[in-house]
Scaffold this motif. Structure first.
Motif, mmCIF file in Angstrom:
data_model
loop_
_atom_site.group_PDB
_atom_site.id
_atom_site.type_symbol
_atom_site.label_atom_id
_atom_site.label_comp_id
_atom_site.label_asym_id
_atom_site.label_seq_id
_atom_site.Cartn_x
_atom_site.Cartn_y
_atom_site.Cartn_z
ATOM 1 N N ALA A 32 0.933 -1.070 0.105
ATOM 2 C CA ALA A 32 -0.146 -0.034 0.093
ATOM 3 C C ALA A 32 0.906 1.240 0.021
ATOM 4 N N ARG A 33 0.381 2.597 -0.734
ATOM 5 C CA ARG A 33 0.868 3.550 -0.575
ATOM 6 C C ARG A 33 0.183 4.135 0.688
ATOM 7 N N ILE A 34 1.265 4.876 1.824
ATOM 8 C CA ILE A 34 0.739 5.227 3.034
ATOM 9 C C ILE A 34 1.107 6.790 3.367
ATOM 10 N N ALA A 35 -0.114 7.131 4.056
ATOM 11 C CA ALA A 35 0.297 8.465 4.460
ATOM 12 C C ALA A 35 0.153 8.518 6.210
ATOM 13 N N ASP A 58 4.995 4.217 -1.609
ATOM 14 C CA ASP A 58 4.872 5.740 -1.599
ATOM 15 C C ASP A 58 4.607 6.007 -0.116
ATOM 16 N N ALA A 59 5.336 6.122 0.839
ATOM 17 C CA ALA A 59 5.157 6.312 2.246
ATOM 18 C C ALA A 59 5.469 7.836 2.425
ATOM 19 N N VAL A 60 4.718 8.465 3.275
ATOM 20 C CA VAL A 60 4.836 9.959 3.570
ATOM 21 C C VAL A 60 4.375 10.213 4.882
ATOM 22 N N GLY A 61 5.192 10.961 5.661
ATOM 23 C CA GLY A 61 4.698 11.527 7.092
ATOM 24 C C GLY A 61 4.160 12.736 6.737
ATOM 25 N N LEU A 62 2.897 13.317 7.164
ATOM 26 C CA LEU A 62 2.167 14.706 7.085
ATOM 27 C C LEU A 62 1.939 15.328 8.407
ATOM 28 N N VAL A 63 2.526 16.425 8.760
ATOM 29 C CA VAL A 63 2.145 17.186 10.048
ATOM 30 C C VAL A 63 0.719 17.608 9.827
ATOM 31 N N ALA A 64 -0.132 17.419 11.053
ATOM 32 C CA ALA A 64 -1.437 18.156 11.152
ATOM 33 C C ALA A 64 -1.850 18.012 12.296
ATOM 34 N N ASP A 65 -2.608 18.979 12.836
ATOM 35 C CA ASP A 65 -3.444 18.919 14.128
ATOM 36 C C ASP A 65 -5.055 18.632 13.747
ATOM 37 N N ILE A 66 -5.259 17.539 14.048
ATOM 38 C CA ILE A 66 -6.722 17.299 13.848
ATOM 39 C C ILE A 66 -7.729 17.802 14.618
ATOM 40 N N ALA A 67 -7.239 18.773 15.754
ATOM 41 C CA ALA A 67 -8.291 19.232 16.362
ATOM 42 C C ALA A 67 -8.560 20.566 15.515
#
Length: 265
Positions: A32-35, A58-67
């Motif tokens: 799988a391609r994963i974020a 395709d693996a990527v880390g994405l910064v986000a505040d889910i609040a």
């Protein structure tokens, strides 16, 4: 077993460590391609590198505040651009909450538990739905907790938030059945997560020993599993991965306990 993740796209919220990362690894090993989504760039970069080594193309880390709904919307808009406007899998694993008895918890702590434990999931599903509906097949897996069935007086706000996850997920499974998008819940028991290991340290227990960890849980909370040890994150990942996969072709609206055995169903 081939779970059918080859060339699939997946987002794992809270996938930088623990049970989220264990789930992401299972998806990566199947192609799988994963974020992976979280708040720490360093943790996410390390996780993405590990997922690439596991086999993700395709693996990527994405910064986000889910609040923050605006950040969540921007996050999934970017994921849509990256993967052609489609998403096969959304896994939501986050949901910490303050410990304390009913009398001890403040209004702010109650509201924070609901925001972290349930509303973050709501925001992510809301933003992801157009992408999931565009895909040939799609699955949603939300993480709850066995404390919704086995109460602890120290976790009333956390448990209430996770009960919301259960109810919302059941409603989503009904809503999305016409789209054949399956929605299921995983309810981990006493798993050697970062939070549990931190607690073990405060009571002088070797968290690296799952048998000692379960003994401490029995002593302090009266919540032993039938098996004589705590679980490991890697024992949660395969269950969540199956629920998120094409192999899961007829299970929706279910709540799956992974707790080492318990007195509830």
């Amino acid at each position: 077993m081939d779970l059918g993740f080859a060339d699939a796209t997946a987002v794992v919220v809270g996938g930088g460590r623990g049970m989220g990362l264990a789930t992401a690894r299972c998806l990566a090993e199947d192609g799988a391609r994963i974020a992976v989504i979280g708040r720490s760039a360093d943790v996410l970069t390390e996780a993405a590198d590990a997922l690439t080594e596991c086999g993700s193309p395709d693996a990527v880390g994405l910064v986000a505040d889910i609040a923050d709904q605006a950040q969540v919307d921007a996050l999934f808009a970017g994921i849509g651009e990256r993967w052609g406007g489609q998403l096969n899998v959304l896994v939501n694993t986050v949901g910490p909450g303050a410990a304390g008895t009913f009398e001890q918890l403040t209004d702010d702590q109650w509201l924070a538990a609901v925001d972290d434990g349930a509303m973050g999931m709501v925001r992510c599903v809301r933003a992801a739905l157009p992408l999931l509906r565009n895909a040939d097949w799609a699955r949603i897996v939300n993480f709850s907790a066995h404390s919704t069935q086995r109460q602890s007086v120290m976790l009333p706000a956390y448990t209430a938030a996770k009960s919301m996850v259960n109810s919302i997920s059941k409603n989503l499974s009904l809503l999305l059945a016409a789209d054949e998008i399956m929605v299921n819940v995983v309810s981990p028991g006493s798993i050697a997560s970062e939070a549990l290991l931190s607690w073990a340290e405060t009571v002088g227990v070797d968290g690296a020993d799952p048998y000692a960890l379960m003994s401490a849980i029995d002593e302090h909370f009266g919540h032993p599993a039938h098996l004589p040890r705590a679980g490991l994150p890697d024992e949660i990942g395969p269950v969540a991965a199956f629920l998120a996969s094409r192999r899961n072709s007829y299970m929706t609206g279910a709540n799956v306990n992974v707790d080492g055995g318990s007195d509830f169903t």
